[in-house]
Design an enzyme around this catalytic site. Structure first.
Site, PDB file in Angstrom:
ATOM      1  N   PHE A  66      64.898   6.732  14.952  1.00 12.80           N
ATOM      2  CA  PHE A  66      64.918   7.905  14.077  1.00 12.80           C
ATOM      3  C   PHE A  66      65.933   8.951  14.533  1.00 12.80           C
ATOM      4  O   PHE A  66      66.028  10.035  13.955  1.00 12.80           O
ATOM      5  CB  PHE A  66      63.516   8.499  13.955  1.00 12.80           C
ATOM      6  CG  PHE A  66      62.595   7.729  13.013  1.00 12.80           C
ATOM      7  CD1 PHE A  66      63.045   6.640  12.283  1.00 12.80           C
ATOM      8  CD2 PHE A  66      61.265   8.105  12.872  1.00 12.80           C
ATOM      9  CE1 PHE A  66      62.206   5.937  11.416  1.00 12.80           C
ATOM     10  CE2 PHE A  66      60.421   7.418  11.996  1.00 12.80           C
ATOM     11  CZ  PHE A  66      60.886   6.337  11.275  1.00 12.80           C
ATOM     12  N   HIS A 181      65.670  -6.319  23.653  1.00 14.90           N
ATOM     13  CA  HIS A 181      66.774  -6.695  22.769  1.00 14.90           C
ATOM     14  C   HIS A 181      67.564  -7.749  23.525  1.00 14.90           C
ATOM     15  O   HIS A 181      68.120  -7.471  24.584  1.00 14.90           O
ATOM     16  CB  HIS A 181      67.638  -5.458  22.480  1.00 14.90           C
ATOM     17  CG  HIS A 181      68.893  -5.735  21.706  1.00 14.90           C
ATOM     18  ND1 HIS A 181      69.257  -4.963  20.628  1.00 14.90           N
ATOM     19  CD2 HIS A 181      69.868  -6.673  21.837  1.00 14.90           C
ATOM     20  CE1 HIS A 181      70.405  -5.424  20.132  1.00 14.90           C
ATOM     21  NE2 HIS A 181      70.786  -6.449  20.871  1.00 14.90           N
ATOM     22  N   HIS A 239      63.514  -8.620  17.186  1.00 14.92           N
ATOM     23  CA  HIS A 239      64.456  -9.072  16.147  1.00 14.92           C
ATOM     24  C   HIS A 239      65.139 -10.430  16.407  1.00 14.92           C
ATOM     25  O   HIS A 239      66.348 -10.507  16.598  1.00 14.92           O
ATOM     26  CB  HIS A 239      65.504  -8.005  15.846  1.00 14.92           C
ATOM     27  CG  HIS A 239      66.148  -7.315  17.017  1.00 14.92           C
ATOM     28  ND1 HIS A 239      66.602  -7.966  18.130  1.00 14.92           N
ATOM     29  CD2 HIS A 239      66.424  -5.990  17.202  1.00 14.92           C
ATOM     30  CE1 HIS A 239      67.134  -7.086  18.954  1.00 14.92           C
ATOM     31  NE2 HIS A 239      67.037  -5.884  18.414  1.00 14.92           N
ATOM     32  N   ASP A 313      63.560  -2.425  12.501  1.00 16.26           N
ATOM     33  CA  ASP A 313      64.706  -1.994  13.297  1.00 16.26           C
ATOM     34  C   ASP A 313      65.527  -0.969  12.512  1.00 16.26           C
ATOM     35  O   ASP A 313      66.757  -0.988  12.532  1.00 16.26           O
ATOM     36  CB  ASP A 313      65.571  -3.183  13.729  1.00 16.26           C
ATOM     37  CG  ASP A 313      66.584  -2.809  14.816  1.00 16.26           C
ATOM     38  OD1 ASP A 313      66.431  -1.744  15.431  1.00 16.26           O
ATOM     39  OD2 ASP A 313      67.533  -3.591  15.038  1.00 16.26           O
TER      40      ASP A 313
END
Length: 448
Positions: A66, A181, A239, A313
């Site tokens: 954000f 990640h 992801h 994401d």
């Protein structure tokens, strides 16, 4: 809209693998009763007729960016949390690659303070690991923070952790869930150098999945899993983008007992490398959107429970930033407002059931992160609820995009399903593109 008691009538309630028609009584922040038929016992009860709409638990998005503090020209907690509740996401877990990075307890608490004043959705944050902040990591209380985030491949914010000894030390010593990640930096650098020599800065977007390749993803994911098995760490791989990686994960263990879990994001289920010609840098993500076969295998692994969670994401950048040439255009895009409508479009296409969507977007994040009293429509749980009209088409346009950045990779897409109401902790927060009680959000708590 702030009635202490709320009664939702005539809802198609989706919960724990079933859909049933019934009513939901809310007292204060909590679900008091779920039954086939409930009558309002006083005039003070605020009644909502769901009119046969589907009522889902509020979505829990375990991976958003954000951009606050420090990058607020792109987004901030206030704007993006509003977009989230408009998309049926009632709780989010935000990442540490802000400016300054969330790599000290002081910086972490500063973000909690911002969210307590401005967030429309329930919130938590991940603490960031670096090559030199193990002492700070060990101060983090796992009951108060969602997880530890490690970037094993460079991305926005340059928080790469690439020292093998440091990694093993972190995996061995922290009791936090470790979210990673995974892309191998050496592989990416070699690929990037080759294409840069050939094309200069204006590398065609179609080569992005060749630069941030299947090999880079698989090498990093497999190493992280190997290290987790060696140290006994609790690992969550963010992801996944390749079919090959899906074979690293198990579907024979109940989620609550899994030590190694996986996530897939909406964009890797929706787009493929066939879309680069049209969408260009607007679908430039790390890891990259890859082949249609990868997309199909990710969906298959999601359906057979090798992949546990669907997330966004969400990572906005301005239009001006995204419209640069390849080497200067940042990776990431906004998704929280459109994630649930997009996956519901896949329901309409016969690819996934509504029950499975709820499992992967609501139930499983709550189980995986051990979030207290959220993710289910149950008596005694917080009343985070979403009304969905499955047959109310709308088209994503500039004038209905709520992200601060003002664009969406889904612009021009018509979705059959519309989020009509969102309740956060028992309060109506959103209804048909209007916001109501947006100060009902709370900090997420964890049963650990």
């Amino acid at each position: 809209m702030n009635a202490k008691t709320v009664l939702i009538k005539n809802a198609n309630i989706v919960n724990e693998g079933s859909i049933f028609n019934g009513d939901i009584l809310i007292e204060g922040e909590y679900i008091k009763e779920i039954s086939k038929s409930i009558s309002a016992k006083s005039a003070d009860v605020h009644v909502f007729d769901a009119e046969g709409k589907y009522v889902l638990p509020g979505v829990i998005d375990d991976q958003v960016h954000f951009r606050e503090p420090g990058l607020t020209h792109k987004a901030n907690i206030e704007t993006e949390s509003k977009a989230a509740i408009a998309g049926g996401i009632t709780s989010f877990i935000e990442m540490p690659n802000t400016n300054p990075q969330t790599t000290t307890i002081e910086k972490l608490e500063a973000k909690f303070d911002i969210a307590s004043k401005t967030s429309s959705a329930n919130y938590s944050f991940m603490f960031g690991g670096t090559n030199d902040n193990l002492d700070e990591i060990l101060k983090v209380d796992s009951k108060n923070v969602a997880a530890l985030k490690l970037f094993l491949g460079s991305s926005t914010g340059n928080m790469l952790v690439d020292n093998p000894k440091v990694l093993e030390n972190i995996f061995s010593k922290t009791n936090l869930l470790i979210a990673v990640h995974c892309e191998d930096e050496g592989t990416i650098k070699r690929n990037y150098k080759s294409y840069l020599e050939q094309y200069g800065d204006d590398i065609p977007m179609k080569y992005h999945p060749e630069i941030r390749s299947e090999e880079a993803c698989y090498l990093s994911s497999s190493k992280a899993i190997e290290l987790a098995k060696k140290t006994g760490a609790r690992l969550h791989v963010f992801h996944l983008s390749t079919g090959k990686e899906t074979h690293l994960f198990d579907n024979t263990i109940p989620l609550k007992d899994k030590k190694i879990t996986a996530e897939v994001c909406i964009h890797h289920l929706w787009f493929s490398d066939k879309d680069y010609d049209e969408k260009g840098t607007y679908i430039k993500w790390n890891p990259a959107v890859k082949k249609p076969a990868d997309r199909d295998q990710l969906l298959e692994a999601l359906l057979d429970d090798r992949i546990d969670v669907i997330a966004t994401d969400h990572a906005p950048h301005t239009i001006e930033e995204k419209e640069n040439v390849y080497t200067k255009a940042p990776s990431g895009g906004p998704l929280v407002q459109h994630a649930l409508p997009a996956i519901l479009e896949m329901y309409h296409q016969g690819k996934i059931s509504i029950e499975k969507i709820v499992e992967k977007m609501c139930h499983n994040p709550a189980i995986l992160f051990q979030i207290e009293k959220r993710g289910f429509i149950k008596e005694g749980f917080f009343a985070d609820l979403v009304f969905v009209d499955l047959n109310n088409p709308w088209t994503v346009k500039k004038d209905n995009i709520l992200y601060k950045c003002g664009w969406s990779p889904f612009e021009g897409t018509t979705f059959k399903s519309r989020i009509t109401h969102t309740f956060v902790n028992g309060s109506l927060a959103y209804k048909n593109f209007k916001f109501y009680n947006v100060d009902a959000a709370k900090r997420l708590t964890f049963d650990r």
